[in-house]
Structure formats: structure tokens, C-alpha cells
Design a protein around this motif. Sequence first.
Motif, PDB file in Angstrom:
ATOM      1  N   GLU A   1       0.971  -1.594   0.079  1.00 30.55           N
ATOM      2  CA  GLU A   1      -0.022   0.014   0.037  1.00 30.55           C
ATOM      3  C   GLU A   1       0.844   1.998  -0.355  1.00 30.55           C
ATOM      4  O   GLU A   1       0.375   2.391   0.193  1.00 30.55           O
ATOM      5  N   THR A   2       2.018   1.017   0.099  1.00 29.25           N
ATOM      6  CA  THR A   2       3.269   2.609   0.500  1.00 29.25           C
ATOM      7  C   THR A   2       4.484   2.200  -0.948  1.00 29.25           C
ATOM      8  O   THR A   2       4.561   1.008  -1.628  1.00 29.25           O
ATOM      9  N   ASP A   3       4.920   2.986  -0.781  1.00 28.34           N
ATOM     10  CA  ASP A   3       6.478   3.165  -1.424  1.00 28.34           C
ATOM     11  C   ASP A   3       7.940   2.637  -0.494  1.00 28.34           C
ATOM     12  O   ASP A   3       8.489   2.968  -1.233  1.00 28.34           O
ATOM     13  N   SER A   4       7.296   2.650   0.533  1.00 29.27           N
ATOM     14  CA  SER A   4       8.030   2.728   1.382  1.00 29.27           C
ATOM     15  C   SER A   4       8.388   1.108   1.814  1.00 29.27           C
ATOM     16  O   SER A   4       7.724  -0.153   1.144  1.00 29.27           O
ATOM     17  N   THR A   5       9.456   0.650   2.765  1.00 29.00           N
ATOM     18  CA  THR A   5       9.707  -0.740   2.709  1.00 29.00           C
ATOM     19  C   THR A   5       9.941  -1.180   4.855  1.00 29.00           C
ATOM     20  O   THR A   5       9.872  -0.121   5.305  1.00 29.00           O
TER      21      THR A   5
END
Length: 260
Positions: A52-56
Motif C-alpha cells: 500500500e505504500t512506496d516504503s519498506t
Amino acid sequence: MDLQETRAVVTGGSRGIGEAICLELAGRGAEVAIADIDEDGMADTVDRIESETDSTAEWYYLDLTDPALVDERTDQILDDLGGVEILVNNSGIMGPTAPLEDVTVDEWEETMDVNVRGQFLMCRALLPTMKEAGFGRIVNIASITGKNPLYNRAPYAVSKMGVIGLTRTLADEVGEHDVNVNAICPGSVAGPRIERVFEGQAEARDVPYEQVVEEAEAGSPRGELVQPEDVAQLAGFLCSPDADRITGQDINVSAGRVMF
Ligand SMILES: NC(=O)c1ccc[n+]([C@@H]2O[C@H](COP(=O)([O-])OP(=O)(O)OC[C@H]3O[C@@H](n4cnc5c(N)ncnc54)[C@H](O)[C@@H]3O)[C@@H](O)[C@H]2O)c1
């Protein structure tokens, strides 16, 4: 994405408010390390962050009642992430629902160990890195029960009042290092946990469950419960550059139920 290139540790990120906080910080660009005892829940949160996000995100088994494990895991997190700028101390347990004279020493100590000593241990482990970097943002999840009594829940209330004491004292201690420390005091937050709280209250007071829910909703000017995302958004804001001059505060997210 105002938290890009920051690294955040969130305790209790496997579900509920903690899961919402992980998603909020990741959505703002932070790399998130989740520390909790619920491995399946943490794995689910990591999956959500990555889809759901561009993060890890990564998860770490960390039982806050074990001080040696807290030190070991935070060292591992620091090694893996190369540093930590943000700590959200969210893990908490309800403790017993009982008149004070029926509370056991074990129940008292377990509530303090997770809710207050756990926050102390996490801060103690990560503060040296923040002070060395000259930057840090700590958000401690307290409760409006850190300000108001809660019937038959003395250990929980004492623990959350302790969180506010920890927050103010630590904010005073580390402000000169650009480390901000704030507490969030949620009111009743919709979800499985509050259902368990309401069930306990209904049983202890010998009143129907529905009556406890109605009282909780009617007890706020807005006549509703808080959503996990309401708490998460404030946590995200407190970690952002927009909140640089806010420290040592205990901010209610309670639909207006508590106003001080
Ligand atoms: N739900 C509410 O209405 C409400 C209201 C006010 C404050 N709060 C506070 O918000 C925080 C989150 O609440 P929630 O409703 O999401 O609760 P929850 O029970 O859904 O989640 C609590 C989290 O803490 C973790 N945890 C429990 N024991 C632990 C331990 N020994 N070590 C590490 N992690 C542990 C759990 O695994 C879980 O992920 C808590 O501090 C709680 O006291 C909740």
C-alpha cells in the motif's frame, strides 16, 4: 512525503493503532521496523506496507517484558537500518479489570512492565543514537486514562499516568539534542481491543455490554469512538518537520471526551 529518509521503530505494530501508525509513517516515506510479540500480525503489517505504500518494512520479535531482549533487538535494528530517527512506543496491555484489592502483584507488575518500563527500555536503547545524530522524534502512546480515572482499572491508569510523566521528564532532558518527546492520549478507539475493554467493564459493573458502548459514545461531544487512523495521523504529524517546536505534550485524540 515528509518522513523520507527517516527510519522508524514502532512497537506493537502487529494490529490496531500500531498497525495504523506503521502505515501512516510508511506512507509519509519512513522505513519502518516493527517490534512486537505477534509474528503473524507483524508479517501482515509488513505485507500491507509493501503493497500500500512506496516504503519498506521489517519485523522483529521483541518482548518488552525482557530487558535483555530489548537491548539485543534494538542493537540488531540499528545495525540493519544504520540508525533510527523515530520511535513510537505503542505496545500496551489492558491489565486486569478488578477492584484494587483483587489485583495480584503479578498483574500489577506485568502491566507496568509492558506499558511503562517497556517505553523506558526502548527510549534508553535508542536515545544514544538520536543524541549522537542530533535529531530524534519519540511518540509515546498514553491514554485519556493517563489523565482521568478508569473504574476498576488502577494498574492501567497508573501505567498511563506514568507514560505522561516519562514523556514530560524526557522531553525536558533531551530537548537540547533536537529530540522531541510527546505523548498521544487516545480515547476509546474502535477495534477488537476496546470491545474486550467494554466486555470487562460490563461484567465488572454487571450491566449490559450495549450500555457500556452507548455510554462511551455518548461520553464525547462528538458522540462517537476514535478511529485508529486518527491516532496514526497525529503520530505522523508529531514526527514531521511541521511539529518541530512541539515537545513534552500529551495530546488527546478522544472526540473531545477529555479537554485538558
Ligand atoms: N484501543 C483503545 O481504545 C486505546 C485507548 C487508549 C490508549 N490505547 C493505547 O494504544 C496502544 C495500542 O492499543 P491497541 O488498541 O491497538 O491495542 P492492541 O491490543 O490491539 O495492540 C497492542 C499491541 O501491543 C503488543 N504487545 C502486547 N504485549 C507486548 C509485549 N510484551 N511486548 C511487545 N509488544 C506487546 C501486542 O502484540 C499488540 O500488537 C496501547 O498502548 C493502548 O494502551 C488504546
